[in-house]
Scaffold this motif. Structure first.
Motif, PDB file in Angstrom:
ATOM      1  N   SER A   3       0.828  -1.198   0.000  1.00 35.64           N
ATOM      2  CA  SER A   3       0.000   0.000   0.000  1.00 35.64           C
ATOM      3  C   SER A   3       0.868   1.257   0.000  1.00 35.64           C
ATOM      4  O   SER A   3       1.749   1.409   0.839  1.00 35.64           O
ATOM      5  CB  SER A   3      -0.911   0.001   1.232  1.00 35.64           C
ATOM      6  N   LEU A   4       0.605   2.148  -0.958  1.00 37.81           N
ATOM      7  CA  LEU A   4       1.334   3.418  -1.025  1.00 37.81           C
ATOM      8  C   LEU A   4       1.119   4.243   0.228  1.00 37.81           C
ATOM      9  O   LEU A   4       2.040   4.906   0.723  1.00 37.81           O
ATOM     10  CB  LEU A   4       0.871   4.214  -2.251  1.00 37.81           C
ATOM     11  N   VAL A   5      -0.098   4.226   0.735  1.00 36.65           N
ATOM     12  CA  VAL A   5      -0.437   5.037   1.910  1.00 36.65           C
ATOM     13  C   VAL A   5       0.307   4.534   3.137  1.00 36.65           C
ATOM     14  O   VAL A   5       0.838   5.326   3.934  1.00 36.65           O
ATOM     15  CB  VAL A   5      -1.955   5.056   2.140  1.00 36.65           C
ATOM     16  N   ARG A  24       8.516  13.713  -1.902  1.00 35.00           N
ATOM     17  CA  ARG A  24       8.382  13.239  -3.280  1.00 35.00           C
ATOM     18  C   ARG A  24       7.393  12.068  -3.367  1.00 35.00           C
ATOM     19  O   ARG A  24       6.594  11.987  -4.311  1.00 35.00           O
ATOM     20  CB  ARG A  24       9.749  12.838  -3.834  1.00 35.00           C
ATOM     21  N   LYS A  25       7.460  11.160  -2.378  1.00 39.49           N
ATOM     22  CA  LYS A  25       6.492  10.054  -2.374  1.00 39.49           C
ATOM     23  C   LYS A  25       5.084  10.587  -2.115  1.00 39.49           C
ATOM     24  O   LYS A  25       4.106  10.118  -2.730  1.00 39.49           O
ATOM     25  CB  LYS A  25       6.869   9.026  -1.319  1.00 39.49           C
ATOM     26  N   ALA A  26       4.964  11.565  -1.220  1.00 40.22           N
ATOM     27  CA  ALA A  26       3.656  12.167  -0.950  1.00 40.22           C
ATOM     28  C   ALA A  26       3.103  12.842  -2.203  1.00 40.22           C
ATOM     29  O   ALA A  26       1.894  12.828  -2.453  1.00 40.22           O
ATOM     30  CB  ALA A  26       3.768  13.171   0.193  1.00 40.22           C
ATOM     31  N   LEU A  27       4.016  13.430  -3.004  1.00 39.54           N
ATOM     32  CA  LEU A  27       3.589  14.093  -4.237  1.00 39.54           C
ATOM     33  C   LEU A  27       3.006  13.080  -5.223  1.00 39.54           C
ATOM     34  O   LEU A  27       2.020  13.368  -5.905  1.00 39.54           O
ATOM     35  CB  LEU A  27       4.774  14.827  -4.862  1.00 39.54           C
ATOM     36  N   VAL A  28       3.616  11.897  -5.294  1.00 38.07           N
ATOM     37  CA  VAL A  28       3.084  10.839  -6.160  1.00 38.07           C
ATOM     38  C   VAL A  28       1.656  10.496  -5.736  1.00 38.07           C
ATOM     39  O   VAL A  28       0.737  10.407  -6.574  1.00 38.07           O
ATOM     40  CB  VAL A  28       3.979   9.577  -6.090  1.00 38.07           C
ATOM     41  N   VAL A  29       1.442  10.299  -4.434  1.00 35.20           N
ATOM     42  CA  VAL A  29       0.124   9.955  -3.926  1.00 35.20           C
ATOM     43  C   VAL A  29      -0.870  11.087  -4.200  1.00 35.20           C
ATOM     44  O   VAL A  29      -1.999  10.845  -4.660  1.00 35.20           O
ATOM     45  CB  VAL A  29       0.190   9.661  -2.409  1.00 35.20           C
ATOM     46  N   VAL A 153       2.504  15.421   6.647  1.00 35.21           N
ATOM     47  CA  VAL A 153       2.371  14.294   5.714  1.00 35.21           C
ATOM     48  C   VAL A 153       1.831  13.070   6.441  1.00 35.21           C
ATOM     49  O   VAL A 153       0.952  12.361   5.926  1.00 35.21           O
ATOM     50  CB  VAL A 153       3.736  13.973   5.059  1.00 35.21           C
ATOM     51  N   LEU A 154       2.341  12.809   7.643  1.00 32.13           N
ATOM     52  CA  LEU A 154       1.880  11.653   8.411  1.00 32.13           C
ATOM     53  C   LEU A 154       0.393  11.756   8.728  1.00 32.13           C
ATOM     54  O   LEU A 154      -0.370  10.784   8.563  1.00 32.13           O
ATOM     55  CB  LEU A 154       2.687  11.525   9.700  1.00 32.13           C
ATOM     56  N   GLU A 155      -0.042  12.917   9.191  1.00 26.80           N
ATOM     57  CA  GLU A 155      -1.452  13.109   9.543  1.00 26.80           C
ATOM     58  C   GLU A 155      -2.346  12.924   8.315  1.00 26.80           C
ATOM     59  O   GLU A 155      -3.440  12.341   8.397  1.00 26.80           O
ATOM     60  CB  GLU A 155      -1.650  14.499  10.146  1.00 26.80           C
ATOM     61  N   TRP A 156      -1.872  13.417   7.169  1.00 26.62           N
ATOM     62  CA  TRP A 156      -2.653  13.263   5.940  1.00 26.62           C
ATOM     63  C   TRP A 156      -2.754  11.789   5.540  1.00 26.62           C
ATOM     64  O   TRP A 156      -3.830  11.296   5.185  1.00 26.62           O
ATOM     65  CB  TRP A 156      -2.016  14.091   4.823  1.00 26.62           C
ATOM     66  N   ALA A 157      -1.631  11.068   5.636  1.00 25.07           N
ATOM     67  CA  ALA A 157      -1.623   9.646   5.275  1.00 25.07           C
ATOM     68  C   ALA A 157      -2.519   8.841   6.218  1.00 25.07           C
ATOM     69  O   ALA A 157      -3.211   7.902   5.787  1.00 25.07           O
ATOM     70  CB  ALA A 157      -0.195   9.101   5.312  1.00 25.07           C
ATOM     71  N   LEU A 158      -2.510   9.192   7.503  1.00 27.58           N
ATOM     72  CA  LEU A 158      -3.389   8.516   8.455  1.00 27.58           C
ATOM     73  C   LEU A 158      -4.862   8.801   8.139  1.00 27.58           C
ATOM     74  O   LEU A 158      -5.726   7.925   8.260  1.00 27.58           O
ATOM     75  CB  LEU A 158      -3.067   8.953   9.879  1.00 27.58           C
ATOM     76  N   GLY A 159      -5.137  10.038   7.731  1.00 30.05           N
ATOM     77  CA  GLY A 159      -6.503  10.398   7.355  1.00 30.05           C
ATOM     78  C   GLY A 159      -6.975   9.622   6.137  1.00 30.05           C
ATOM     79  O   GLY A 159      -8.146   9.231   6.053  1.00 30.05           O
ATOM     80  N   LEU A 160      -6.060   9.378   5.182  1.00 24.04           N
ATOM     81  CA  LEU A 160      -6.420   8.585   4.004  1.00 24.04           C
ATOM     82  C   LEU A 160      -6.792   7.159   4.416  1.00 24.04           C
ATOM     83  O   LEU A 160      -7.776   6.597   3.925  1.00 24.04           O
ATOM     84  CB  LEU A 160      -5.246   8.552   3.016  1.00 24.04           C
ATOM     85  N   GLU A 161      -5.995   6.580   5.314  1.00 24.97           N
ATOM     86  CA  GLU A 161      -6.279   5.218   5.764  1.00 24.97           C
ATOM     87  C   GLU A 161      -7.645   5.156   6.452  1.00 24.97           C
ATOM     88  O   GLU A 161      -8.406   4.193   6.271  1.00 24.97           O
ATOM     89  CB  GLU A 161      -5.187   4.733   6.712  1.00 24.97           C
ATOM     90  N   GLY A 164     -10.320   4.663   4.215  1.00 22.23           N
ATOM     91  CA  GLY A 164     -10.240   3.430   3.436  1.00 22.23           C
ATOM     92  C   GLY A 164      -9.452   3.565   2.154  1.00 22.23           C
ATOM     93  O   GLY A 164      -9.533   2.709   1.262  1.00 22.23           O
ATOM     94  N   ILE A 165      -8.678   4.625   2.030  1.00 25.55           N
ATOM     95  CA  ILE A 165      -7.878   4.863   0.830  1.00 25.55           C
ATOM     96  C   ILE A 165      -6.474   4.320   1.086  1.00 25.55           C
ATOM     97  O   ILE A 165      -5.730   4.865   1.901  1.00 25.55           O
ATOM     98  CB  ILE A 165      -7.813   6.372   0.500  1.00 25.55           C
ATOM     99  N   MET A 166      -6.081   3.261   0.377  1.00 23.22           N
ATOM    100  CA  MET A 166      -4.817   2.587   0.663  1.00 23.22           C
ATOM    101  C   MET A 166      -3.815   2.666  -0.497  1.00 23.22           C
ATOM    102  O   MET A 166      -2.618   2.632  -0.281  1.00 23.22           O
ATOM    103  CB  MET A 166      -5.077   1.124   1.009  1.00 23.22           C
TER     104      MET A 166
END
Length: 298
Positions: A3-5, A24-29, A153-161, A164-166
């Protein structure tokens, strides 16, 4: 594939992953999810904020106003008006996150930000012996800035999870893209800057070290050009403002040359400013030889 997230979350927590690589990885997502606001923020953080752009509050750091004494190092600069002192001591930076990360992990215990040229000149005019003013920052503050970016970035990635966005297999569904709009980007409030705050550049302080000060710069040649410039200024009638600015820069260079360990970065910056001023005056032809000589000190 994973999972990218979740990868993004792991990278945000892993100190061995640089802040730039994380972004850069966050930009891809963000690009795959079509989150425009986040793409803009990540691009600014990676490349630096452009001229005139507002910077987030976490990029505005409050330091200590000081001047660099050639013999005693950085010493406090007292400003009689508390409001002015407060405004001057709060500086923002538009630098790319990679530059800030490098400074935060540098060998010195502190860094500094030069003030806008007009403010520098105004402060130096009021000194009995003009010395270079700057705002001194601790590496802890710069570490805090970089950590804030990682946390966003971490908070945003946690929010995606949580939504249900993985991002399985390097891709996201149309539903993922729709749901991503519900995840808030916690960058903080953007506000107007003070003067040219967005142009302030944090620099690594090396004045506590005697290594590398004269490396790559012929100080005797600099002294000779400065002596020549002083003598030529007496012969040529310069505009009042231009003459005052050049004298301020020349005095700064002379103070550094007289120091036991001259700060090459300060000298070069003053020489660049002097050259730019000379090129813009009506009598620039009279200083052509000096302008050419100054251009050699890079």
């Amino acid at each position: 594939m994973g999972s990218l997230v979740l990868e993004l979350q792991r990278d945000a927590l892993d100190r061995s992953v640089s802040a730039a690589d994380l972004l850069r990885k966050a930009l891809v997502v963000a690009r795959k999810l079509k989150v425009t606001d986040l793409v803009d923020w990540l691009t600014y953080e990676l490349n630096g904020y452009p001229q005139g752009a507002e910077v987030p509050e976490y990029r505005k750091l409050r330091g200590e106003l000081k001047v660099h004494n050639p013999y005693n190092g950085w010493v406090p600069l007292l400003v009689s008006n508390p409001e002015h002192a407060e405004l001057l001591s709060k500086r923002g930076t538009s630098q790319a996150i990679s530059e800030l990360d490098k400074i935060a992990n540098g060998g010195s215990s502190m860094a500094y930000v030069r003030l806008p040229r007009s403010i520098e000149n105004s402060l130096m005019k009021g000194m009995e012996f003009p010395l270079q003013p700057a705002v001194i920052l601790s590496h802890t503050q710069i570490h805090g800035l970089v950590d804030k970016v990682r946390s966003i970035v971490l908070e945003w990635a946690l929010g995606l999870e949580e939504q249900g966005i993985m991002g399985e297999g390097m891709s996201f569904s149309a539903e993922d893209q729709k749901q991503a709009g519900n995840v808030t980007l916690n960058v903080g409030n953007l506000g107007n800057l003070i003067g040219s705050m967005q142009d302030s550049q944090i620099q690594q302080d090396t004045t506590s070290s005697t290594q590398g000060y004269s490396k790559g710069l012929d100080l005797e040649a600099v002294a000779q050009v400065i002596r020549e410039l002083r003598s030529r200024m007496d012969e040529v009638n310069l505009e009042v403002d231009a003459g005052a600015q050049i004298k301020s820069e020349v005095t700064c260079v002379e103070a550094q040359l007289a120091a036991p360990s001259p700060n090459v970065s300060v000298i070069k910056e003053s020489l660049r400013s002097t050259r730019a001023i000379l090129e813009g005056v009506a009598s620039s032809g009279a200083f052509q030889g000096i302008i050419t000589a100054l251009g050699a000190f890079r």
